[in-house]
Design an enzyme around this catalytic site. Structure first.
Site, mmCIF file in Angstrom:
data_model
loop_
_atom_site.group_PDB
_atom_site.id
_atom_site.type_symbol
_atom_site.label_atom_id
_atom_site.label_comp_id
_atom_site.label_asym_id
_atom_site.label_seq_id
_atom_site.Cartn_x
_atom_site.Cartn_y
_atom_site.Cartn_z
ATOM 1 N N SER B 8 0.862 -1.187 0.000
ATOM 2 C CA SER B 8 0.000 0.000 0.000
ATOM 3 C C SER B 8 0.890 1.227 0.000
ATOM 4 O O SER B 8 2.035 1.177 0.441
ATOM 5 C CB SER B 8 -0.881 0.001 1.248
ATOM 6 N N HIS B 9 0.372 2.352 -0.459
ATOM 7 C CA HIS B 9 1.107 3.612 -0.377
ATOM 8 C C HIS B 9 1.280 4.006 1.087
ATOM 9 O O HIS B 9 2.131 4.826 1.421
ATOM 10 C CB HIS B 9 0.343 4.730 -1.085
#
Lengths: 210, 130, 88
Positions: B8-9
């Site tokens: 995920s970012h």
């Protein structure tokens, strides 16, 4: 271009990106997620810190190290995109301490192919490719026509800036800007802008060296 | 057992999804989080992802869950950094990151194959919540 | 094939956690196991479908088991439901 000039180029890019950090971020604010300048600046600052340890390395190693650094510090899409570009370019000059004109053409070509494979975009999607592809074509053609490096640089930059202007007129088909659809028209693409800045920096450093 | 990597970012999001997966499954699973940047900032880092894949892989392969956009590019790059043999057994699931991670983890925990685990994550696309 | 109608006793109904327990138990058997609720038939092989079954406390579901070990499987699954899947 010599190895030392390459190091100088990277150093200058870092400085110029920092100077344009706000401008790039503003462009990205308009049609992206507002972090292009910040991300690239962070990335190139990290690359700069590695430069000292690269003073006696070959051009391939320098570019690969820069690529790895960008990948781990940029954060956004530019990380994998510029990272791939630097890596592919670096592979062409592995073990070399001098970059010939022929090398530069191959590096540019490989970098673009890498970006296309990575981002799956094409020219006309309103991305960095809209600057890089015309710039590469102008560079290559200039040498095929027997022009000097100086003239080739002029033509390359001309094509790059033309490509940049062109991005204002089209719809974004990739990245966050893609979600804006028609509202992205009229806005210059941030990735295309940073590519232009980088190309100009390369030309400027080479001009000073001659 | 097939390993799961969460890309995920956001570091917190990846860790949270990992925690949730482990909590729900209740039996041993290999879930590794690879979110955000080394300094905790938002973004994705192919080197970090590569390390996570290597950690999650015990030979049975890895299914990677991703959030959006450049997470996919970074993951594809990470997979290219692996050696040829390992590359063949790492796949990216085209499913929602959170529900997909849970379904994939559960499938992996009951001995699912790489294809089954990937499939479990991708099945989550079809199901409505309400 | 065996079929049995079972009542959901869990206070929060048949939510994700019981589904997880059920799937893990079901995987021990070779039999095909399916659950029907409100006209919707779901296979125990479909994790997310089972997790989103939305059966409430008091609802009944029909369990279908088909295979060589169907007897064992059905008994084991029935116990899970009756023991509220280990919840209060």
């Amino acid at each position: 271009m010599t190895r030392d000039q390459l190091l100088k180029v990277i150093e200058e890019i870092t400085i110029v990106i920092e100077e344009n950090k706000v401008h790039l971020t503003d462009l990205d604010q308009a049609i992206g997620d507002g972090d292009h300048g910040i991300n690239l600046n962070r990335g190139f600052r990290a690359v700069k810190e590695k430069l000292e340890s690269l003073r006696d390395k070959d051009c391939g190693t320098i570019l690969k190290t820069a690529a790895m650094s960008l990948i781990s510090t940029v954060g956004g899409a530019s990380g994998p995109l510029y990272g791939t570009a630097f890596m592919k370019a670096g592979a062409v000059v592995a073990g070399k301490e001098y970059i010939s004109v022929e090398d530069s053409i191959k590096m540019f070509d490989e970098a673009i192919q890498g970006i296309i494979a990575r981002g799956k975009a094409s020219r006309g999607d309103k991305t960095m490719l809209d600057v890089l592809v015309p710039a590469f074509e102008a560079w290559k053609v200039a040498f095929e026509e027997g022009e000097s490096t100086e003239k080739a640089s002029e033509k390359m930059l001309g094509a790059a800036y033309q490509g940049l202007e062109y991005t204002k007129t089209i719809i974004a088909k990739k990245g966050r800007a893609n979600y804006l659809g028609e509202r992205s028209i009229g806005h210059q693409d941030p990735g295309a802008t940073s590519s232009c800045i980088i190309l100009k920096t390369i030309v400027d450093v080479m001009a000073k060296g001659e | 057992m097939v390993g799961i990597v969460i890309v995920s970012h956001s570091n917190k999001a990846a860790q949270g999804i990992k925690e949730l997966s482990i909590q729900m499954i209740q039996s041993p699973v290999q879930v590794i989080d690879a979110g955000g940047m080394v300094d905790g900032d938002i973004g994705t880092d192919a080197n970090r992802i590569k390390d996570a894949i290597e950690k999650a892989d015990d030979g049975d392969g890895v299914v990677v869950l991703v959030d959006l956009g450049s997470a996919i590019m970074s993951t594809e790059m990470a997979i290219e950094f692996l050696d040829r043999e390992q590359r063949e057994r790492v796949v990216i699931a085209d499913g929602p990151i959170l529900e997909g991670a849970i379904a994939a983890s559960l499938q992996a925990s009951i001995g699912g194959t790489l294809v089954q685990v990937k499939g479990a994550a991708e099945e989550c696309r079809e199901v409505s919540k309400l | 094939m065996l079929e049995r109608t079972i009542e959901i006793q869990n206070r929060e109904g048949f939510h994700a956690r019981p589904a997880t327990v059920l799937i893990k138990e079901a995987s021990k058997y070779g039999s095909n196991i399916e659950i029907e609720h409100n006209g919707r038939l779901v296979s125990c092989k479909s994790i997310i479908s089972l997790m989103t079954l939305k059966a409430k406390q008091g609802d009944t579901v029909k369990v279908y088991v088909y295979g060589d070990d169907e007897g064992e499987a059905m008994d084991s699954i029935t116990s899970l439901f009756n023991n509220r899947f280990g919840e209060e």
